[in-house]
Motif scaffolding. Structure first.
Motif, short mmCIF file in Angstrom:
data_model
loop_
_atom_site.label_atom_id
_atom_site.label_comp_id
_atom_site.label_asym_id
_atom_site.label_seq_id
_atom_site.Cartn_x
_atom_site.Cartn_y
_atom_site.Cartn_z
N LEU A 254 0.82 -1.21 0.00
CA LEU A 254 0.00 0.00 0.00
C LEU A 254 0.85 1.26 0.00
N GLY A 255 2.07 1.16 0.50
CA GLY A 255 2.91 2.34 0.65
C GLY A 255 2.44 3.24 1.76
N CYS A 256 1.96 2.64 2.86
CA CYS A 256 1.40 3.45 3.94
C CYS A 256 2.06 3.12 5.27
N GLU A 257 1.83 4.00 6.25
CA GLU A 257 2.31 3.77 7.61
C GLU A 257 1.43 2.74 8.30
N PHE A 258 2.05 1.90 9.12
CA PHE A 258 1.32 0.93 9.92
C PHE A 258 1.19 1.47 11.34
N ILE A 259 -0.03 1.57 11.84
CA ILE A 259 -0.28 1.91 13.24
C ILE A 259 -0.57 0.59 13.95
N ALA A 260 0.39 0.15 14.76
CA ALA A 260 0.27 -1.15 15.42
C ALA A 260 -0.37 -0.97 16.78
N CYS A 261 -1.55 -1.52 16.95
CA CYS A 261 -2.22 -1.51 18.25
C CYS A 261 -1.74 -2.73 19.03
N ALA A 262 -0.90 -2.52 20.02
CA ALA A 262 -0.29 -3.62 20.78
C ALA A 262 -1.37 -4.33 21.59
N SER A 263 -1.85 -5.44 21.05
CA SER A 263 -2.92 -6.23 21.66
C SER A 263 -3.00 -7.55 20.88
N TYR A 264 -3.71 -8.58 21.38
CA TYR A 264 -4.21 -8.77 22.72
C TYR A 264 -3.25 -9.68 23.47
N MET A 265 -3.66 -10.25 24.60
CA MET A 265 -2.73 -10.99 25.42
C MET A 265 -2.58 -12.43 24.93
N PRO A 266 -1.38 -12.83 24.53
CA PRO A 266 -1.16 -14.24 24.16
C PRO A 266 -1.52 -15.17 25.32
N GLN A 267 -2.05 -16.30 24.99
CA GLN A 267 -2.52 -17.22 26.02
C GLN A 267 -1.40 -17.62 26.98
N VAL A 268 -0.19 -17.75 26.45
CA VAL A 268 0.91 -18.21 27.31
C VAL A 268 1.39 -17.12 28.27
N LEU A 269 0.95 -15.88 28.07
CA LEU A 269 1.37 -14.78 28.96
C LEU A 269 0.28 -14.36 29.94
N GLU A 270 -0.94 -14.79 29.74
CA GLU A 270 -2.05 -14.22 30.51
C GLU A 270 -2.01 -14.65 31.98
N ALA A 271 -2.47 -13.73 32.83
CA ALA A 271 -2.46 -13.98 34.27
C ALA A 271 -3.53 -14.97 34.68
N PHE A 272 -4.58 -15.05 33.90
CA PHE A 272 -5.66 -16.00 34.17
C PHE A 272 -6.37 -16.26 32.84
N PRO A 273 -7.03 -17.38 32.71
CA PRO A 273 -7.68 -17.71 31.43
C PRO A 273 -8.76 -16.70 31.07
N ASP A 274 -8.73 -16.27 29.83
CA ASP A 274 -9.75 -15.35 29.32
C ASP A 274 -9.92 -15.62 27.83
N PRO A 275 -11.07 -16.13 27.41
CA PRO A 275 -11.23 -16.51 26.00
C PRO A 275 -11.15 -15.34 25.04
N ASP A 276 -11.39 -14.12 25.54
CA ASP A 276 -11.31 -12.93 24.69
C ASP A 276 -9.91 -12.34 24.63
N ARG A 277 -8.97 -12.95 25.37
CA ARG A 277 -7.58 -12.47 25.42
C ARG A 277 -7.49 -11.05 26.00
N HIS A 278 -8.35 -10.76 26.97
CA HIS A 278 -8.36 -9.45 27.62
C HIS A 278 -7.71 -9.49 29.00
N ALA A 279 -7.07 -10.59 29.34
CA ALA A 279 -6.40 -10.69 30.64
C ALA A 279 -5.11 -9.88 30.64
N PRO A 280 -4.67 -9.41 31.80
CA PRO A 280 -3.35 -8.79 31.89
C PRO A 280 -2.27 -9.88 31.84
#
Length: 629
Positions: A254-280
């Motif tokens: 495209l020849g454009c800038e990428f705005i990377a939204c750093a998200s969501y939480m990988p399952q192996v990093l999450e503090a507790f199970p969350d199917p939406d990957r919204h855990a810290p």
């Protein structure tokens, strides 16, 4: 006297009074409140008006009477009789309309011709006559849409009220006058960016070519880290950049800038199970390392990511609280881990947030749609003020609201920034990294209503507010379907363009040296510009009403034209109810040029145009030799 004789006398008197024009008897469908109450209903919403009118199966329904249509909606029709008066004003010679609304929107036909589409939040109007006569009968039909996600849901025709339409809107031609020698600064290099959640369904060269047609200069995506890491048998983190690489390679196309939204939480990093990957994260240091590795990989691969937005809509609950922390404290910890990781790999990367849902306000009786917006906006500003954490841009999301809300959001955010001068000094720009007609599935997102809404919010909201990077959500419908489902994409999942995509093409065709316009009209908006190098001039015309729009007649007059335009061409491109609109006709999905002729010689253009409801029109003046077939 016998009762029969009394009836004959009274009947004769009434007939005589009616003939003399002294007494007007209401038409059978007219209510005392000035509504048209009697309609015929047919559930064959998938058929054309001509086809369905030739069929049996019609039944009478009243205004506000519930009914159910088929999986393709339903038809309503009536022979509407214009009353002698509307709200105490005589109708003779007046423009008369019928305000219409139903639960899920629809299409309005007058005298068998499609006049406009509407949505329940942007009600429509059937313009019955521009110069009415009392007793005039006008055939009106409405194809009422079904609920996008529940075809069997009950609905009703909630409004069918007569109104007298202002002369300036329905009977007079509005003069739009420009002086092409004047300037009002420069338009941004790119008016619309894109936003996509969960990645595109396809990253092909064909889709890249499509998006280049709208001049994309920036493209924001979330969900970029969710599947980027796993643990090996020894428990070590192993990174997988295949998904990120697909996205970065596409940005190169495209020849454009990428705005990377750093998200969501990988399952192996999450503090507790969350199917939406919204855990810290269970360990913020591991999240920091993930951000470092991602930024490092992008830079070393030659596809540096300049913009990093921290998380997505944390204020709405999309980031759960870590143990011992409030939700805001959790977000600020994540913000620090993100920027520290990214800046270790790329010290000049730009970091921003808070990526609020629904702007900078907390919930209140006046703003029931807002949630923790001020808490997170001020919270991030205060954090950066105290700690020196970078804040290079401020971002938020907004859907549905009129342009004034976008302007107010920017103004309120600027007011907050005054309380945090150290943090404010680093802020380079505002971004609205998600924005569309609705946050739910809705038919306007498939047709010209949503296209006109998009242009209206840009011209009356984003540009005046100084929002540098509006990112239209969604670039492309999820999946690969060629069906209209009320999703948010500029393209269907098949890659077929919607009306909103063609509206974006018109915006991309504008030159950059802005020509001012003093038009003050609540429905009509103008954006004009010129290319100083060639003289090419473009005038974008919008007709969009929040409610009850009508087709507007205008005269476009452009004075002091560049001499290089003499002997050149005049082209007119339109997105409206029928043209450049796959929702109306799949074979008319591409942008349509409706007029192409040699421009008049001289320093002035005078062109009469009719602008349908919810339409976007681009008038182009090209120098001789440019754009010739």
């Amino acid at each position: 006297m016998a009762r029969e004789g009394v009836w004959r006398m009274r009947t004769g008197t009434i007939v005589a009074l009616m003939a003399a024009g002294i007494l007007a008897v209401p038409a059978p469908g007219l209510t005392d409140s000035g509504s048209w109450d009697s309609w015929l209903l047919h559930t064959g919403g998938g058929k054309s008006l001509k086809e369905v009118c030739a069929q049996d199966g019609w039944r009478t329904v009243r205004l506000k009477e519930p009914f159910r249509g088929s999986d393709r909606g339903a038809w309503l029709r009536a022979d509407v009789v214009i009353p002698p008066e509307v709200d105490g004003t005589g109708v003779e010679g007046q423009a008369v309309g019928l305000k219409l609304n139903s639960d899920f929107g629809g299409e309005i036909y007058v005298n068998g011709r499609l006049q406009s589409r509407y949505d329940n939040d942007h009600a429509g109007m059937a313009l019955l006559s521009r110069s009415a006569r009392a007793g005039q009968t006008v055939p009106v039909a409405i194809r009422v849409f079904r609920d996008v996600q529940d075809a069997g849901k009950e609905q009703s025709l909630s409004e069918a009220d007569f109104t007298i339409v202002e002369r300036s809107r329905a009977q007079e031609r509005t003069l739009i006058r420009l002086d092409a020698s004047r300037r009002a600064g420069r338009l941004p290099d790119g008016l619309i960016g894109l936003s996509q959640g969960a990645g595109l369904p396809v990253y092909s060269d064909e889709i890249a070519a499509r998006f280049r047609q709208i001049g994309v200069r920036w493209f924001r995506m979330d969900n970029i880290l969710t599947n980027a890491v796993r643990r090996d048998d020894a428990g070590r983190l192993v990174y997988d950049w295949s998904d990120l690489d697909r996205r970065l390679e596409f940005m190169e196309k495209l020849g454009c800038e990428f705005i990377a939204c750093a998200s969501y939480m990988p399952q192996v990093l999450e503090a507790f199970p969350d199917p939406d990957r919204h855990a810290p994260p269970s360990d913020f240091a591991e999240w920091e390392e993930l951000c470092y590795q991602a930024a490092r990989h992008a830079r070393e691969s030659g596809r540096r990511i300049r913009y990093w937005e921290v998380w997505n809509e944390a204020n709405s609950g999309w980031l759960k609280a870590a143990a011992g922390l409030t939700p805001l404290q959790t977000y600020l910890r994540l913000y620090d881990a993100t920027w520290k990781g990214v800046r270790r790999a790329d010290p000049e990367a730009l970091i921003g947030g808070p990526c609020n849902a629904s702007g900078p306000w907390d919930t209140s009786p006046e703003r029931g749609y807002a949630v923790n917006g001020e808490t997170y906006m001020r919270g991030l500003l205060e954090h950066c003020e105290k700690t020196g954490a970078p804040l290079d841009f401020i971002s938020w999301h907004e859907y549905f609201h009129p342009p004034g809300i976008f302007r107010e959001e920017a103004e309120v955010t600027q007011q907050y920034m005054k309380d945090y001068p150290r943090a404010a000094r680093g802020v380079r720009e505002f971004m609205v990294t998600e924005w569309n007609y609705a946050w739910w599935h809705d038919w306007p997102q498939d047709n010209e209503v949503g296209a006109a809404w998009m242009v209206n919010s840009l011209l009356r909201g984003m540009l005046p507010a100084g929002i540098a990077k509006p990112c239209f959500f969604l670039a492309m419908d999820f999946g690969g379907s060629d069906e209209f489902k009320g999703e948010w994409g500029m393209l269907l999942g098949s890659g077929r363009p919607k009306a909103v995509f063609n509206a974006a093409r018109l915006l991309a065709m504008l030159p950059r040296s802005r020509i001012p316009c003093d038009l003050d009209d609540p429905e009509l908006a103008v954006l004009a510009a010129m290319d100083e190098a060639t003289g090419r001039t473009g005038v974008l015309l919008l007709n969009f009403a929040e409610r009850y729009g009508v087709e507007r007649m205008v005269r476009l007059r452009v004075d002091s034209l560049d001499p290089r335009l003499r002997g050149g061409r005049l082209r007119v491109w339109t997105v409206d109810r029928e043209r450049s609109n796959a929702f109306h006709d799949r074979d008319r999905a591409e942008l349509e040029c409706v007029l192409d002729r040699t421009a008049a010689v001289g320093g002035r253009l005078a062109q009469d145009l009719s602008l349908p409801v919810n339409s976007i029109t681009l008038v182009e003046l090209l120098p001789a030799g440019e754009g010739e077939k």
